[in-house]
Motif scaffolding. Structure first.
Motif, short mmCIF file in Angstrom:
data_model
loop_
_atom_site.label_atom_id
_atom_site.label_comp_id
_atom_site.label_asym_id
_atom_site.label_seq_id
_atom_site.Cartn_x
_atom_site.Cartn_y
_atom_site.Cartn_z
N ASP A 121 -9.52 0.87 -7.01
CA ASP A 121 -8.65 0.56 -8.14
C ASP A 121 -7.27 1.20 -8.00
OD1 ASP A 121 -10.18 3.09 -8.68
OD2 ASP A 121 -8.81 3.17 -10.40
N LEU A 122 -7.17 2.26 -7.21
CA LEU A 122 -5.87 2.89 -6.98
C LEU A 122 -4.98 2.03 -6.09
CD1 LEU A 122 -7.01 6.57 -6.23
CD2 LEU A 122 -6.07 5.68 -8.38
N PHE A 123 -5.56 1.44 -5.06
CA PHE A 123 -4.77 0.76 -4.04
C PHE A 123 -4.75 -0.76 -4.16
CE2 PHE A 123 -6.16 4.76 -2.02
CZ PHE A 123 -4.93 5.27 -1.63
N LEU A 124 -5.74 -1.36 -4.80
CA LEU A 124 -5.81 -2.82 -4.86
C LEU A 124 -5.36 -3.28 -6.24
CD1 LEU A 124 -9.11 -3.47 -2.88
CD2 LEU A 124 -6.75 -3.22 -2.04
N THR A 125 -4.06 -3.33 -6.45
CA THR A 125 -3.48 -3.68 -7.74
C THR A 125 -3.29 -5.19 -7.84
OG1 THR A 125 -1.09 -3.77 -7.33
CG2 THR A 125 -2.09 -1.62 -7.28
N GLU A 126 -3.02 -5.66 -9.04
CA GLU A 126 -2.80 -7.09 -9.25
C GLU A 126 -1.47 -7.55 -8.66
OE1 GLU A 126 -3.16 -8.03 -13.35
OE2 GLU A 126 -5.33 -7.66 -13.41
N ARG A 127 -0.50 -6.63 -8.55
CA ARG A 127 0.82 -6.97 -8.01
C ARG A 127 1.17 -5.99 -6.89
NH1 ARG A 127 1.06 -7.78 -13.47
NH2 ARG A 127 1.68 -9.87 -14.16
N PRO A 128 0.51 -6.12 -5.76
CA PRO A 128 0.74 -5.16 -4.67
C PRO A 128 2.15 -5.28 -4.10
CG PRO A 128 -0.63 -6.97 -3.93
CD PRO A 128 -0.50 -7.13 -5.40
N GLN A 129 2.74 -4.13 -3.81
CA GLN A 129 4.03 -4.07 -3.13
C GLN A 129 3.80 -3.71 -1.66
OE1 GLN A 129 7.03 -1.72 -5.30
NE2 GLN A 129 5.70 -1.76 -7.09
N GLY A 130 4.85 -3.86 -0.87
CA GLY A 130 4.73 -3.50 0.54
C GLY A 130 4.26 -4.65 1.39
N LYS A 131 4.00 -4.35 2.66
CA LYS A 131 3.71 -5.39 3.65
C LYS A 131 2.24 -5.76 3.74
CE LYS A 131 7.74 -4.23 6.44
NZ LYS A 131 8.25 -3.79 7.78
N PHE A 132 1.37 -4.99 3.13
CA PHE A 132 -0.06 -5.32 3.14
C PHE A 132 -0.74 -4.52 2.05
CE2 PHE A 132 -0.34 -1.27 5.15
CZ PHE A 132 -1.65 -0.85 5.00
N VAL A 150 -11.49 0.87 6.83
CA VAL A 150 -10.54 0.14 6.00
C VAL A 150 -9.24 0.92 5.91
CG1 VAL A 150 -12.27 -1.05 4.61
CG2 VAL A 150 -11.41 1.17 3.85
N TYR A 151 -8.14 0.17 5.86
CA TYR A 151 -6.81 0.76 5.70
C TYR A 151 -6.22 0.29 4.37
CZ TYR A 151 -6.68 1.87 10.72
OH TYR A 151 -6.94 2.37 11.97
N PHE A 152 -5.88 1.24 3.53
CA PHE A 152 -5.13 0.96 2.31
C PHE A 152 -3.66 1.28 2.53
CE2 PHE A 152 -9.37 2.17 0.52
CZ PHE A 152 -9.65 1.00 -0.17
N ASN A 153 -2.81 0.69 1.68
CA ASN A 153 -1.37 0.91 1.75
C ASN A 153 -0.95 1.91 0.67
OD1 ASN A 153 1.39 0.81 1.93
ND2 ASN A 153 1.56 -1.38 1.56
N PRO A 154 -0.54 3.13 1.05
CA PRO A 154 -0.10 4.10 0.04
C PRO A 154 1.14 3.67 -0.73
CG PRO A 154 -0.55 5.18 2.13
CD PRO A 154 -0.54 3.70 2.40
N LEU A 155 1.91 2.69 -0.18
CA LEU A 155 3.13 2.23 -0.82
C LEU A 155 2.89 1.02 -1.72
CD1 LEU A 155 5.51 2.46 2.29
CD2 LEU A 155 4.96 4.23 0.62
N VAL A 156 1.63 0.73 -2.00
CA VAL A 156 1.28 -0.50 -2.71
C VAL A 156 1.80 -0.51 -4.15
CG1 VAL A 156 -0.96 0.28 -3.60
CG2 VAL A 156 -0.62 -2.15 -2.97
N ARG A 157 2.08 0.66 -4.72
CA ARG A 157 2.67 0.75 -6.06
C ARG A 157 4.12 1.24 -6.01
NH1 ARG A 157 -1.34 0.54 -10.16
NH2 ARG A 157 -3.47 0.64 -9.33
N GLY A 158 4.70 1.21 -4.81
CA GLY A 158 6.08 1.64 -4.64
C GLY A 158 6.16 3.01 -3.98
N SER A 196 1.96 6.33 5.43
CA SER A 196 1.98 4.93 5.86
C SER A 196 0.62 4.24 5.74
CB SER A 196 2.49 4.82 7.30
OG SER A 196 1.88 5.78 8.15
N PHE A 197 -0.49 4.98 5.91
CA PHE A 197 -1.83 4.41 5.75
C PHE A 197 -2.75 5.45 5.14
CE2 PHE A 197 -0.08 2.39 9.60
CZ PHE A 197 -0.16 1.05 9.26
N PHE A 198 -3.74 4.96 4.40
CA PHE A 198 -4.85 5.78 3.90
C PHE A 198 -6.11 5.05 4.34
CE2 PHE A 198 -8.08 7.25 1.06
CZ PHE A 198 -7.71 8.52 0.63
N ALA A 199 -6.89 5.66 5.21
CA ALA A 199 -8.01 4.95 5.84
C ALA A 199 -9.33 5.65 5.59
CB ALA A 199 -7.78 4.80 7.34
#
Length: 364
Positions: A121-132, A150-158, A196-199
């Protein structure tokens, strides 16, 4: 009538060749099966059609990259980094397709999703930002069940939310003190250092890792030497030697950034057990012939025969190495008690070859 070659066809043949280099049995179909599912709808598209989604996995938008790990123990592993692309891609649709792939993998290989669910729920938002938003790594070893990360994007919320996001994810995973360690050793230069990544490793083993990746804009050897001192027993001078041989110098590296990563397991709380350095070698060489030579300079020092790298490169392409740059995309050095070694990352180049810098200059 000729049947058009699909992205899966192209990547499957490369993967089979690479698995032969790593000692897989010819009849082992598990690698091709997981690759088909990982690529999803994008894998069924003919290569004559442009990519349906501009994936950031590779420079030419191919949503898959391969690598061969040369462990110091003598073992070899093939790895697949990929992004699952649906029929009608988009930020939200890509997340849903990735979650379907993850569900299939969990059912087939008894993958444990507890830690994924603790932070999704922290990383998979309804409006993800960033490249992935969500990528996967599949680690393949002969005779073993594929391992999944799995790789999450730490920049997904800006950018501004990234550090708080990572700190909360670590807290939920029982690694509250890990953030302070990374901040002290790797996040030292303000905005020039960023997550850059949280895996996450998705298994139940005692060495199931949480991996944090930090990119160092215009970093040099001293930047990553300091970062590596967070891990007990790691010799920072090994990183300087690696950059000198494989990267052509000690920096600063002003193109794509050097990347540090730390591996944490819950039993160790805030102290990482491994450090890895990722060098985007394609930004610092004129062509793949030079990238090969620099990779060999390091690998031969590590006791890896030149023939092994050449077989891996030959598994991917038959083109002259001097004609392009980016086939050898990254080189990484792993150090620590969870295992040491070198990994060579190889681009599929399914959609195109980046011309060598000499060829590009001549075309101007």
């Amino acid at each position: 009538m000729n049947v058009p070659v699909t992205l899966f066809d192209h990547a499957r043949d490369q993967l089979r060749n690479l698995c032969q280099v790593a000692g897989f049995a010819d009849e082992d179909e598990a690698p091709a099966t997981v690759l088909r599912e990982l690529l999803g709808a994008a894998g069924r598209r003919p290569l004559t059609a442009p990519p349906v989604w501009l994936s950031d996995v590779a420079d030419d938008a191919t949503p898959v990259e391969f690598s061969l790990a040369f462990d110091a123990s003598g073992e070899r592993a093939v790895r697949i980094l990929g992004e699952t692309i649906p029929e009608n891609p988009g930020p939200a649709a890509n997340i849903e397709a990735a979650k379907r792939f993850l569900t299939h993998m969990a059912q087939r290989y008894a993958v444990n999703l507890d830690r994924f669910r603790a932070v999704e729920d922290l990383f998979l938002t309804e409006r993800p930002q960033g490249k992935f938003a969500l990528w996967f790594s599949l680690i393949l070893r002969p005779g073993r069940v594929p391992a999944l990360k799995v790789y999450f994007n730490p920049l997904v919320r800006g950018d501004q939310a990234a550090r708080g996001l990572v700190a909360e994810a670590l807290r939920r995973l029982g690694l509250r003190d890990a953030y302070d360690t990374v901040e002290r050793y790797a996040l030292c230069r303000g905005a020039a250092d960023k997550f850059s990544f949280f895996a996450l490793d998705l298994d139940d083993g005692p060495l199931s890792r949480v991996k944090l990746y930090v990119s160092h804009d215009s970093g040099d050897s001293s930047t990553v030497e300091r970062a590596a001192t967070a891990v007990d027993g790691v010799d920072p001078l090994a990183l300087r030697e690696f950059l000198t041989l494989a990267g052509g110098g000690t920096g600063p590296f002003a193109g794509r950034p050097l990347v540090s990563s730390y591996s944490f397991v819950e039993a160790d709380s805030g102290r990482p057990g491994n450090y890895s350095l990722y060098l985007p070698v394609r930004d610092y060489v004129p062509d793949d012939e030079v990238a090969r030579a620099q990779a060999l300079a390091h690998l031969e020092r590590a006791g890896v025969p030149a023939a092994e790298l050449d077989r891996a490169i030959g598994a991917m392409t038959s083109r002259p190495l001097s004609e392009g740059v980016g086939l050898v995309a990254h080189l990484s050095l792993r150090l620590g008690r969870f295992g040491s070694g070198t990994t060579v990352y190889l681009s599929s180049e399914a959609y195109g070859v980046t011309p060598s810098r000499a060829r590009a200059a001549a075309a101007l």
